[in-house]
Each structure stands twice: as structure tokens, then as C-alpha cells.
Motif scaffolding. Structure first.
Motif, PDB file in Angstrom:
ATOM      1  N   ILE A  57       0.857  -1.187   0.000  1.00  0.00           N
ATOM      2  CA  ILE A  57       0.000   0.000   0.000  1.00  0.00           C
ATOM      3  C   ILE A  57       0.895   1.240   0.000  1.00  0.00           C
ATOM      4  CG2 ILE A  57      -1.765   1.312   1.241  1.00  0.00           C
ATOM      5  CD1 ILE A  57      -2.734  -1.340   2.417  1.00  0.00           C
ATOM      6  N   LEU A  58       0.600   2.161  -0.903  1.00  0.00           N
ATOM      7  CA  LEU A  58       1.428   3.342  -1.107  1.00  0.00           C
ATOM      8  C   LEU A  58       0.986   4.513  -0.225  1.00  0.00           C
ATOM      9  CD1 LEU A  58       1.504   3.110  -4.996  1.00  0.00           C
ATOM     10  CD2 LEU A  58       3.453   2.688  -3.471  1.00  0.00           C
ATOM     11  N   GLY A  59       1.819   5.549  -0.202  1.00  0.00           N
ATOM     12  CA  GLY A  59       1.426   6.816   0.385  1.00  0.00           C
ATOM     13  C   GLY A  59       2.094   7.168   1.691  1.00  0.00           C
ATOM     14  N   THR A 123      18.099   3.305   8.275  1.00  0.00           N
ATOM     15  CA  THR A 123      17.451   4.562   8.609  1.00  0.00           C
ATOM     16  C   THR A 123      16.075   4.250   9.207  1.00  0.00           C
ATOM     17  OG1 THR A 123      16.604   4.738   6.347  1.00  0.00           O
ATOM     18  CG2 THR A 123      18.704   5.807   6.822  1.00  0.00           C
ATOM     19  N   ALA A 124      15.262   5.271   9.419  1.00  0.00           N
ATOM     20  CA  ALA A 124      13.965   5.076  10.077  1.00  0.00           C
ATOM     21  C   ALA A 124      12.995   4.307   9.194  1.00  0.00           C
ATOM     22  CB  ALA A 124      13.365   6.433  10.435  1.00  0.00           C
ATOM     23  N   GLY A 125      11.960   3.797   9.807  1.00  0.00           N
ATOM     24  CA  GLY A 125      10.842   3.254   9.064  1.00  0.00           C
ATOM     25  C   GLY A 125      10.045   4.382   8.432  1.00  0.00           C
ATOM     26  N   LEU A 126       9.576   4.163   7.209  1.00  0.00           N
ATOM     27  CA  LEU A 126       8.779   5.159   6.495  1.00  0.00           C
ATOM     28  C   LEU A 126       7.472   4.509   6.048  1.00  0.00           C
ATOM     29  CD1 LEU A 126      11.503   6.723   4.131  1.00  0.00           C
ATOM     30  CD2 LEU A 126      10.958   7.380   6.489  1.00  0.00           C
ATOM     31  N   PHE A 127       6.435   5.277   5.978  1.00  0.00           N
ATOM     32  CA  PHE A 127       5.157   4.769   5.498  1.00  0.00           C
ATOM     33  C   PHE A 127       5.191   4.575   3.976  1.00  0.00           C
ATOM     34  CE2 PHE A 127       3.752   6.849   9.450  1.00  0.00           C
ATOM     35  CZ  PHE A 127       2.993   5.819  10.002  1.00  0.00           C
ATOM     36  N   GLY A 128       4.735   3.400   3.536  1.00  0.00           N
ATOM     37  CA  GLY A 128       4.496   3.172   2.115  1.00  0.00           C
ATOM     38  C   GLY A 128       5.695   3.349   1.226  1.00  0.00           C
ATOM     39  N   GLY A 135       8.729  -1.693   5.192  1.00  0.00           N
ATOM     40  CA  GLY A 135       7.586  -2.340   4.565  1.00  0.00           C
ATOM     41  C   GLY A 135       6.255  -1.993   5.205  1.00  0.00           C
ATOM     42  N   TYR A 136       6.150  -0.780   5.754  1.00  0.00           N
ATOM     43  CA  TYR A 136       4.905  -0.377   6.416  1.00  0.00           C
ATOM     44  C   TYR A 136       3.853   0.027   5.383  1.00  0.00           C
ATOM     45  CZ  TYR A 136       7.470  -0.097  10.841  1.00  0.00           C
ATOM     46  OH  TYR A 136       8.222  -0.383  11.954  1.00  0.00           O
ATOM     47  N   PRO A 137       2.610  -0.425   5.531  1.00  0.00           N
ATOM     48  CA  PRO A 137       1.547   0.045   4.639  1.00  0.00           C
ATOM     49  C   PRO A 137       1.407   1.561   4.700  1.00  0.00           C
ATOM     50  CG  PRO A 137       0.814  -1.862   5.900  1.00  0.00           C
ATOM     51  CD  PRO A 137       2.134  -1.435   6.494  1.00  0.00           C
ATOM     52  N   GLY A 138       1.145   2.157   3.538  1.00  0.00           N
ATOM     53  CA  GLY A 138       1.053   3.601   3.460  1.00  0.00           C
ATOM     54  C   GLY A 138      -0.344   4.132   3.695  1.00  0.00           C
ATOM     55  N   GLY A 139      -0.470   5.444   3.524  1.00  0.00           N
ATOM     56  CA  GLY A 139      -1.688   6.138   3.892  1.00  0.00           C
ATOM     57  C   GLY A 139      -2.589   6.556   2.751  1.00  0.00           C
ATOM     58  N   GLN A 140      -2.328   6.082   1.528  1.00  0.00           N
ATOM     59  CA  GLN A 140      -3.278   6.324   0.435  1.00  0.00           C
ATOM     60  C   GLN A 140      -4.365   5.244   0.550  1.00  0.00           C
ATOM     61  OE1 GLN A 140      -0.819   6.393  -3.077  1.00  0.00           O
ATOM     62  NE2 GLN A 140       0.151   8.331  -2.503  1.00  0.00           N
ATOM     63  N   ALA A 141      -5.174   5.401   1.555  1.00  0.00           N
ATOM     64  CA  ALA A 141      -6.126   4.364   1.963  1.00  0.00           C
ATOM     65  C   ALA A 141      -7.203   5.001   2.822  1.00  0.00           C
ATOM     66  CB  ALA A 141      -5.397   3.266   2.747  1.00  0.00           C
TER      67      ALA A 141
END
Length: 390
Positions: A57-59, A123-128, A135-141
Motif C-alpha cells: 500500500i502506497l502513500g 534509517t527510520a521506518g517510512l510509510f508506504g 515495509g509499512y503500509p502507506g496512507g493512500q487508503a
């Protein structure tokens, strides 16, 4: 829920996926009220960034309302809170977070072992944004799980439209950090390559920070017009020499501060080095197209600063590092430490110093997202920033 899902190169779909759930006591779930497509998402769309998997999931530009809070986050968040979610996930407890370097948090990247091998240190975890960053799901949801939510959030007041606040998640603090890294002085000329969303924010930031003159370089008339409306002198690189014009504007000395808001997909086509990059990229001998970096090194005034918020993903060739060293140039770069800047920037929005919504050119629903990725990538219909309301 519905979400924009990556299935491969230039293949983004609006799919039905499982709703997120609380997985850790520090988690929170937000109902997304607004999100956006970032220029960095286009690097994923074209598959220039490694570590993507079909179904991701992107974003990473997202805001909304808290609908569920884990037990360990209840001291910081409650159901009903209105929040902007920074693209960087951070613990707030490690050495880097304590120093304000949130984008290199030592604990939030759950794929640390992989990132260590690729980058030397994770480095840090990033969304999407790929499995290299957790590998965190993003917020275009429609909904988003926020890890370490007691720290990874920006509370915002009610009564201010989403359009003015959403970009606290990324492009506004990114443009701001890019300018702050330059340590702008009153007599400085600041040259900014790229008049996309981050470039537009960097223009306004450099002016707010007191630069003598700000110059913005691009080739698209609508983007150059937007930069000019923000107070920049503009250069269309398709019509005139960037180096000659910058030297003319600075009495032959070159700009003291140079900002790369382009990154790995420089679109110059008529120069020898850009043709070289495209050929090497086609043969998988180079991952990025660093035309802007080369040009900045060449034109920057000796003892100047190069600030690089533009994203690079891998291996760059033919960088004139000898020129950079002998000219005594200072390099400042990296992903944005979003929450370091957001208290100040939110205050500037509330006081009317800046309204970041100026950059929005398209407003759509989530189901239109896949088509808007293509429109944004191909710069069709004057597209500069896509604002999505699920």
C-alpha cells in the motif's frame, strides 16, 4: 477498505484490502480524511527504488481522525483527535531521536537487517516506501495503522481545512529543512532546481528565511509561473543556459546556496551528461540520473552549500567530486526530520504567513488515484500536486 496498491512498474490499483488493526500497544488507527501523491511516490511507480513488493500500500502524506488507540499510546492520543501523520516513523527514545534526527530513528525500521546491508546502517521506518524502510503500509487508503503513534503524529486544531495542514506530513517541512540546511544569510542567492511541490515549498521557505534573491529552475511553464508567484526569479532550462544565467544574476560569483529538489529522475535531455545517464540506466549500469548534482557543483560559489532533499536511490556516476572538494562545498542532505519543524510551521500557517494549499492543482477521490499517478508522472493537465480525499 480501499487503498492504492503497488503491483509492479507503473501498475497502481485501487484495491479492497483488509482493514488495519492494532498490532502493538503503541499503535493507533486513523480514519484518513486526506492524503496526497508525492513526487517520491513516482520513484516507486517507475520502480527506481528497490525493495517494493506486489501488494504494498502506497502513500506517506496522510492526515485524519484517530479512531482507535493502543494501551501504551493513550497518554498522548485519544479517539477523535485530529492528526497529521509524518512520513517518518520514530520512537522518540533512541539516541538519534533524542538529538532530533527522527528520519534516522534507530528502532522504527522493522527490516533493519536488510537496510544495514544496503546502506551500512538502517534509517527510520517510512510509510508506504519499500521494505528497505520497514515495509509499512502507506496512507493512500481509507484507514492507516500508525506504529509508535504516541510519538509519530502531529496534533492539529479543528477549524483549519485539511488542504492547509496535510503537507505538514512531508513537503512543507522538507522544503523548509532544505532551506534551513543552507544557513541562509541576508545577501545570499539561493538557487533551487525543480519547481515541483518540494521546490515550491523551498522557494517560499528561502524567502521567509531572508534570502536576497531566490532562483528556481525548471522547464514547465505552469511550475515556473507558480514559483514566480512565490517570489522567485525563474530559469527555463529548456530555453537558456542555467550556468550562464546564474552567473549573470550573481555577478559571475555563482549562488551561495544550491538546493536539489529533483533527485534521481532529472529530466534534462539535451546535455551530454544526461544522455550518458540515460544510456547507462538503460543498460542497468547506473540507477540514478544526477544531472542536477553535477550542475550544482559546477555553478555553486566556492565555500557554498549544497542542500539535497531530492531522493536518490542507488549508484551515481561521473560526479565531479574533485570540484566539490577543491571549492570547499558543504553538503547537507537526507530525509526530513519532520517533527523537528512542525510546531513552528503550524504556527506560521495559523498566523497566515503561508498557506501550503497553493500547490494543489487536482482534487480527486481514492478511486481516481491510479490514473492520477500517470497524470502526475507525465505532467499532464498542469498537474503539480494531487490531493486525495478517500
Amino acid at each position: 477498505m480501499k487503498a492504492l496498491v503497488w503491483h509492479g512498474t507503473q501498475d497502481v490499483r485501487c484495491d479492497s484490502v483488509p482493514d488495519p488493526e492494532i498490532e502493538d500497544p503503541r499503535d493507533a488507527i486513523i480514519k484518513v480524511t486526506s492524503c496526497a501523491i508525492c513526487g517520491s511516490d513516482l520513484h516507486l511507480y517507475d520502480h527506481f527504488m528497490p525493495g517494493m513488493q506486489s501488494g504494498d500500500i502506497l502513500g506517506h502524506e496522510t492526515m485524519g481522525e484517530v479512531v482507535e488507540v493502543g494501551s501504551a499510546a493513550k497518554s498522548s492520543l485519544k479517539v477523535g483527535d485530529r492528526v497529521v501523520i509524518p512520513f517518518t516513523i520514530f520512537c522518540g527514545e533512541c539516541d538519534q531521536c533524542k538529538r532530533g534526527f527522527y528520519s534516522v530513528c534507530e528502532r522504527s525500521n522493522r527490516n533493519k537487517a536488510i537496510a544495514d546491508k544496503v546502506f551500512g546502517h538502517a534509517t527510520a521506518g517510512l510509510f508506504g516506501y519499500s521494505h528497505l524502510t520497514g515495509g509499512y503500509p502507506g496512507g493512500q487508503a481509507e484507514y492507516l495503522r500508525v506504529p509508535m503513534a504516541d510519538k509519530t503524529h502531529i496534533k492539529v486544531p479543528k477549524g483549519i481545512p485539511d488542504e492547509k495542514l496535510l503537507f505538514l506530513s512531508d513537503i512543507f517541512p522538507t522544503g523548509w529543512q532544505a532551506a534551513v540546511q543552507c544557513e541562509i544569510e541576508p545577501n545570499d542567492t539561493v538557487a533551487i532546481w525543480g519547481a515541483g511541490p518540494v521546490g515550491q515549498m523551498a522557494v517560499r521557505s528561502a524567502i521567509l528565511l531572508g534570502a536576497k534573491q531566490v532562483v528556481c529552475i525548471d522547464r514547465l511553464p505552469e511550475r515556473l509561473s507558480m514559483a514566480a508567484a512565490g517570489g522567485a526569479i525563474t530559469i527555463n532550462f529548456a530555453e537558456e543556459s542555467v550556468v550562464e544565467r546564474l552567473n549573470e544574476l550573481t555577478g559571475g560569483k555563482g549562488p551561495e546556496k544550491c538546493i536539489d529538489c529533483v533527485g534521481l529522475e532529472a529530466h534534462a535531455t539535451a546535455t551530454l551528461d544526461s544522455m550518458y545517464d540515460r544510456a547507462k540506466q538503460a543498460m542497468f549500469l547506473e540507477t540514478d540520473r544526477p544531472h542536477v548534482l553535477r550542475e550544482m557543483i559546477y555553478v555553486c560559489r566556492p565555500a557554498g552549500v549544497l542542500s539535497v532533499p531530492g531522493v536518490y536511490g542507488g549508484l551515481l556516476d561521473k560526479i565531479p567530486f574533485g570540484a566539490a572538494m577543491n571549492k570547499g562545498l558543504t553538503w547537507r542532505m537526507g530525509q526530513t526530520h519532520v517533527n523537528r519543524w512542525t510546531d513552528d510551521l503550524l504556527k506560521r500557517i495559523e498566523e497566515g504567513q503561508i498557506d501550503p494549499s497553493f500547490v494543489i492543482t487536482h482534487k480527486v477521490g481514492l478511486e481516481d488515484g491510479p490514473e492520477m499517478y500517470k497524470v502526475f508522472r507525465d505532467k499532464q493537465d498542469g498537474c503539480i500536486k494531487v490531493f486525495i480525499q478517500p
